[in-house]
Enzyme design. Sequence first.
Site, PDB file in Angstrom:
ATOM      1  N   ASP A  12      19.921 -67.870   8.575  1.00 19.53           N
ATOM      2  CA  ASP A  12      19.584 -68.629   9.784  1.00 19.53           C
ATOM      3  C   ASP A  12      18.243 -69.331   9.628  1.00 19.53           C
ATOM      4  O   ASP A  12      17.339 -68.812   8.980  1.00 19.53           O
ATOM      5  CB  ASP A  12      19.552 -67.674  10.987  1.00 19.53           C
ATOM      6  N   GLY A  15      17.998 -75.470   9.891  1.00 13.57           N
ATOM      7  CA  GLY A  15      17.691 -76.663  10.676  1.00 13.57           C
ATOM      8  C   GLY A  15      16.250 -76.687  11.150  1.00 13.57           C
ATOM      9  O   GLY A  15      15.573 -77.715  11.071  1.00 13.57           O
ATOM     10  N   HIS A  29      19.937 -77.430   5.247  1.00 15.78           N
ATOM     11  CA  HIS A  29      21.143 -76.740   4.768  1.00 15.78           C
ATOM     12  C   HIS A  29      21.218 -76.800   3.233  1.00 15.78           C
ATOM     13  O   HIS A  29      21.610 -75.829   2.587  1.00 15.78           O
ATOM     14  CB  HIS A  29      22.391 -77.375   5.374  1.00 15.78           C
ATOM     15  N   LEU A 123      27.176 -58.927  -9.915  1.00  9.47           N
ATOM     16  CA  LEU A 123      27.101 -58.869  -8.464  1.00  9.47           C
ATOM     17  C   LEU A 123      28.429 -59.252  -7.826  1.00  9.47           C
ATOM     18  O   LEU A 123      29.047 -60.246  -8.193  1.00  9.47           O
ATOM     19  CB  LEU A 123      26.006 -59.816  -7.966  1.00  9.47           C
ATOM     20  N   ARG A 180      18.894 -60.499   9.105  1.00  8.48           N
ATOM     21  CA  ARG A 180      19.009 -61.810   9.757  1.00  8.48           C
ATOM     22  C   ARG A 180      17.649 -62.483   9.745  1.00  8.48           C
ATOM     23  O   ARG A 180      16.647 -61.905  10.164  1.00  8.48           O
ATOM     24  CB  ARG A 180      19.516 -61.703  11.195  1.00  8.48           C
TER      25      ARG A 180
END
Length: 239
Positions: A12, A15, A29, A123, A180
Amino acid sequence: MNIPQHVAIILDGNGRWAKSKGMPRNYGHAQGSKNVEKICEEAWRMGIKYLTVYAFSTENWNRPQDEVEALMKLLRNYMKTCLKTAKKNDMKIRVIGDLRRLDEDIRTRIAELEEATKDNGGLNFQIAINYGSRDEIVRAVRRLAEDCAAGRIKTERIDAQLFEKYLDTEGIPDPDLMIRTSGELRLSNFLLWQLAYTEFYFTDVLWPDFSKEELMKAVEYYNARDRRYGGVKEGKEDV
């Protein structure tokens, strides 16, 4: 240090990061996409075996059309880059979510990427695309109901372990740690079933600025938690 086996990340702040630099959201992005590659490498070096990132949610279709189109273009390019990165780092790629809404060429590239990396031993990297946890659970229930109606499954056999076989994450261990970025304090419809016993770590750092050092902070926080009883371990109150 105890390294979590599986880390999930809500990416997150792309932008806002771009806006802070006077650039369009799509630039954020793109930079965020590049950072995914770096964190994949750092996670594996650290000893993390599974990494799941929230790349595009079912709700993201509600964004402005030009931004959605730019994200789809970025996704197409990322599929190519991801294949090179997977070869370099021996990563095994798996995409979770309802892929039916994606354009055929993107679905084809995803299938090719998964097939090309299925035997890799590094991974385990899961990318959530057109993913929403409520949608995932509803799709799982529908499939389970169809199997029950067809007589393939008896209702008395249904338990949590059986139900998990119908989820997008079948065969993948639940996350030990969820991160987050950007300061938001919600799950945004991400892995609701799988995060039942996961430790949560929220940081104000925007995703393009999330670094190896920030990942280590999250792992240190995870180590400060008492996984048996909950809460902070004795002597770690100020971690």
